[in-house]
Design an enzyme around this catalytic site. Sequence first.
Site, PDB file in Angstrom:
ATOM      1  N   ARG A  55       0.847  -1.189   0.000  1.00 36.31           N
ATOM      2  CA  ARG A  55       0.000   0.000   0.000  1.00 36.31           C
ATOM      3  C   ARG A  55       0.891   1.250   0.000  1.00 36.31           C
ATOM      4  O   ARG A  55       2.101   1.166   0.191  1.00 36.31           O
ATOM      5  CB  ARG A  55      -0.948   0.012   1.193  1.00 36.31           C
ATOM      6  CG  ARG A  55      -0.210  -0.135   2.516  1.00 36.31           C
ATOM      7  CD  ARG A  55      -0.921   0.459   3.676  1.00 36.31           C
ATOM      8  NE  ARG A  55      -0.760   1.905   3.704  1.00 36.31           N
ATOM      9  CZ  ARG A  55       0.368   2.537   4.037  1.00 36.31           C
ATOM     10  NH1 ARG A  55       1.477   1.883   4.315  1.00 36.31           N
ATOM     11  NH2 ARG A  55       0.415   3.861   4.055  1.00 36.31           N
ATOM     12  N   GLY A  56       0.253   2.410  -0.188  1.00 32.19           N
ATOM     13  CA  GLY A  56       1.001   3.654  -0.326  1.00 32.19           C
ATOM     14  C   GLY A  56       1.205   3.883  -1.811  1.00 32.19           C
ATOM     15  O   GLY A  56       1.716   3.005  -2.519  1.00 32.19           O
ATOM     16  N   ALA A  57       0.785   5.053  -2.301  1.00 34.16           N
ATOM     17  CA  ALA A  57       0.790   5.285  -3.745  1.00 34.16           C
ATOM     18  C   ALA A  57       2.137   4.986  -4.406  1.00 34.16           C
ATOM     19  O   ALA A  57       2.181   4.251  -5.405  1.00 34.16           O
ATOM     20  CB  ALA A  57       0.330   6.712  -4.036  1.00 34.16           C
ATOM     21  N   ARG A  64      -6.054  -1.492  -8.843  1.00 31.34           N
ATOM     22  CA  ARG A  64      -6.664  -0.423  -8.026  1.00 31.34           C
ATOM     23  C   ARG A  64      -6.827   0.790  -8.926  1.00 31.34           C
ATOM     24  O   ARG A  64      -5.913   1.609  -9.052  1.00 31.34           O
ATOM     25  CB  ARG A  64      -5.795  -0.067  -6.808  1.00 31.34           C
ATOM     26  CG  ARG A  64      -5.967  -1.078  -5.672  1.00 31.34           C
ATOM     27  CD  ARG A  64      -5.314  -0.604  -4.391  1.00 31.34           C
ATOM     28  NE  ARG A  64      -6.061   0.451  -3.718  1.00 31.34           N
ATOM     29  CZ  ARG A  64      -5.618   1.072  -2.620  1.00 31.34           C
ATOM     30  NH1 ARG A  64      -4.451   0.746  -2.088  1.00 31.34           N
ATOM     31  NH2 ARG A  64      -6.335   2.012  -2.054  1.00 31.34           N
ATOM     32  N   GLN A 100      -3.328   2.941  10.403  1.00 32.58           N
ATOM     33  CA  GLN A 100      -2.017   2.898   9.763  1.00 32.58           C
ATOM     34  C   GLN A 100      -0.928   3.501  10.652  1.00 32.58           C
ATOM     35  O   GLN A 100       0.248   3.152  10.518  1.00 32.58           O
ATOM     36  CB  GLN A 100      -2.039   3.655   8.421  1.00 32.58           C
ATOM     37  CG  GLN A 100      -2.901   3.024   7.351  1.00 32.58           C
ATOM     38  CD  GLN A 100      -4.314   3.588   7.357  1.00 32.58           C
ATOM     39  OE1 GLN A 100      -4.787   4.138   8.357  1.00 32.58           O
ATOM     40  NE2 GLN A 100      -5.008   3.457   6.242  1.00 32.58           N
ATOM     41  N   ASP A 106      -1.933  12.971  -0.214  1.00 24.46           N
ATOM     42  CA  ASP A 106      -2.427  12.171  -1.333  1.00 24.46           C
ATOM     43  C   ASP A 106      -2.528  13.018  -2.590  1.00 24.46           C
ATOM     44  O   ASP A 106      -2.323  12.537  -3.705  1.00 24.46           O
ATOM     45  CB  ASP A 106      -3.780  11.557  -0.996  1.00 24.46           C
ATOM     46  CG  ASP A 106      -3.599  10.366  -0.063  1.00 24.46           C
ATOM     47  OD1 ASP A 106      -3.583  10.584   1.163  1.00 24.46           O
ATOM     48  OD2 ASP A 106      -3.426   9.242  -0.571  1.00 24.46           O
ATOM     49  N   ASN A 131      -5.237  14.687   2.369  1.00 21.52           N
ATOM     50  CA  ASN A 131      -4.497  13.591   2.989  1.00 21.52           C
ATOM     51  C   ASN A 131      -5.463  12.811   3.869  1.00 21.52           C
ATOM     52  O   ASN A 131      -6.642  13.164   3.984  1.00 21.52           O
ATOM     53  CB  ASN A 131      -3.312  14.148   3.807  1.00 21.52           C
ATOM     54  CG  ASN A 131      -2.345  13.058   4.252  1.00 21.52           C
ATOM     55  OD1 ASN A 131      -1.986  12.179   3.461  1.00 21.52           O
ATOM     56  ND2 ASN A 131      -1.926  13.089   5.502  1.00 21.52           N
ATOM     57  N   LYS A 132      -4.984  11.752   4.456  1.00 19.34           N
ATOM     58  CA  LYS A 132      -5.796  10.853   5.296  1.00 19.34           C
ATOM     59  C   LYS A 132      -6.709  11.630   6.240  1.00 19.34           C
ATOM     60  O   LYS A 132      -6.308  12.630   6.828  1.00 19.34           O
ATOM     61  CB  LYS A 132      -4.844   9.982   6.110  1.00 19.34           C
ATOM     62  CG  LYS A 132      -5.503   8.950   7.000  1.00 19.34           C
ATOM     63  CD  LYS A 132      -6.264   7.916   6.217  1.00 19.34           C
ATOM     64  CE  LYS A 132      -5.342   7.226   5.240  1.00 19.34           C
ATOM     65  NZ  LYS A 132      -6.066   6.469   4.202  1.00 19.34           N
TER      66      LYS A 132
END
Lengths: 343, 343
Positions: B50-52, B93, B199, B240, B250-251
């Site tokens: 995970r993580g772009a 994805r 996370q 993001d 962002n998150k």
Amino acid sequence: MATPIEAVRWSPDGRAVRIIDQRLLPGEYVERDLRTLDEVVEAIQTLAVRGAPAIGICGAMGLVVCATKHESMDADAFRAALAGDALTIREARPTAVNLSWAVDRLMNVARAVDGPPAAVLSALHDEATRVLDEDRAMCRAIGEHGAALLAEGSRVLTHCNAGALATGGIGAALAPVYVAVERGRRIAVFADETRPLLQGSRLTAWELARAGIPVTVLTDNMAASVMRDGSIDLCIVGADRIAANGDVANKIGTYGVAVLAKHHGIPFYVAAPSSTIDLATATGAGIVIEQRPSHEVTRPFGTPTAPDGASVHNPAFDVTPAELVTAIITERGIHRAPYNFAR
Amino acid sequence: MATPIEAVRWSPDGRAVRIIDQRLLPGEYVERDLRTLDEVVEAIQTLAVRGAPAIGICGAMGLVVCATKHESMDADAFRAALAGDALTIREARPTAVNLSWAVDRLMNVARAVDGPPAAVLSALHDEATRVLDEDRAMCRAIGEHGAALLAEGSRVLTHCNAGALATGGIGAALAPVYVAVERGRRIAVFADETRPLLQGSRLTAWELARAGIPVTVLTDNMAASVMRDGSIDLCIVGADRIAANGDVANKIGTYGVAVLAKHHGIPFYVAAPSSTIDLATATGAGIVIEQRPSHEVTRPFGTPTAPDGASVHNPAFDVTPAELVTAIITERGIHRAPYNFAR
């Protein structure tokens, strides 16, 4: 609106304390009748009953239930057994001020009655009922005063649970909501889930949904964005202790909500019985913050969510300085700064 | 300092993508070698990786691994099989921009090579390695620039995971921490657990603890009180997407941290590769916020924590307005308002 639940009350035969077992919520709704000393103590210690007012009421009523079992003893033995039970209940949660306050109040009544066990028991039963009724009246008064702050369509953010489940009546922070809805206003509540123990999602959302009041659960870190969206008109939270200057100790995360509310120009109210105001504590700096076990943060539901090598921060409460509090709602009315609680 | 972990790299024989399975953290550390199309797609879809940036690298390297299996085909069949694999990986994805970007980059290389499958494969392998190496260099550069903001003893609050686990290198938000520690500074990190998917506690705390960097896990609602205590010197978070005016998506929870930082006079930095800056988006208002399934909030680890009658709010991201951001750290340097990213 459906009637709000009653967290603590007499069983129909009057010989047991009937509680809602909060350990099982929101999954299961179970009422339990506490009929012995062990049952009363266990319910208090394991948080089957929680919330300072509800614990106090449960302790007072529980003492009556236990004392009834000693009715056939002679007067001296009865008084000795009563004192022993009182001490055991009082120590079930030593830091809960309401518990020792309620038990002491009953013991004072017992000492004042100069008669046989039956007479003492009758006086104790009346006094425990009075503890319950007074709490109900106090919640109702907080609700009546606070309801004036809620308009048709108001959207309220709350944190943790200072609702009916925490009291003998309709709660503290949620009391204004219940009263406003009773008066026909549509009110929507946003409930922070309130990590680590999730009293917001488990308890606040449950009791509101059960009463038919629209409630939306959000994780604590979403409060900022719903405020920014314009989805919140006001915040109402409870309090564990209020200092003489209006600083408020409440569940961890309350202070963050207050800062966010200020940033977004949203009123932030604290609702609590006036017994929560501690005039002996000048400011919030005098309030000691309990640190709780790290597993509450790192092992939610038994699942490890943090590595062993990490430290953990787990304060039970935080302190919101008075300047972030728009007003404090008690059974006596709506108090605004500068506070003069002593009058 | 122990070397930060490597989330995605070639296996020793160069014929598989070796990843750390992030689904099992922090409980178990398992490296997995992805050797087939199914394994690559499954790893991406189930968030094993995970993580772009890490997803993009895994997609590029995964495409090479898959293409190797077609080496014995004739040139046309090889190119058709390659294109099919590329499409499948690209759609693992669909919303991950880095994934389609990395796969497209490899396909452009393939088209430019006029030779047999072996020649195409060799070029693809080199290009995928370049994607990885560039990401590593970018993380390193973010770290070098950002480390200038960290003094001896600095205490950093971060949110979610923009660390080594999210990239091919030493991360984005955590890169300045790794570089500062490498240079001998003592840095302490406070990691918001970051509900609903945790996370922060699961990943950020794990990778920092593994690198020997002191890390303290706190629930999201505790950030305000540690700031008030004076325990935080600065905040660094990832991003993001960054709009042209400096607004940062962002998150969920990042915006709240930014508001709290401002209230307490604490600098709030965003660290991200410049590829995160989307010049086509003028402001944060143009960023669509994905709503995620409610069970992430109401059924953590399968345990029901909210009643069925409650609504649920679960946005994946929030937008922090540029005026709350002290500076944006990219591989190009430290950018401050007014932003001119286009230069």
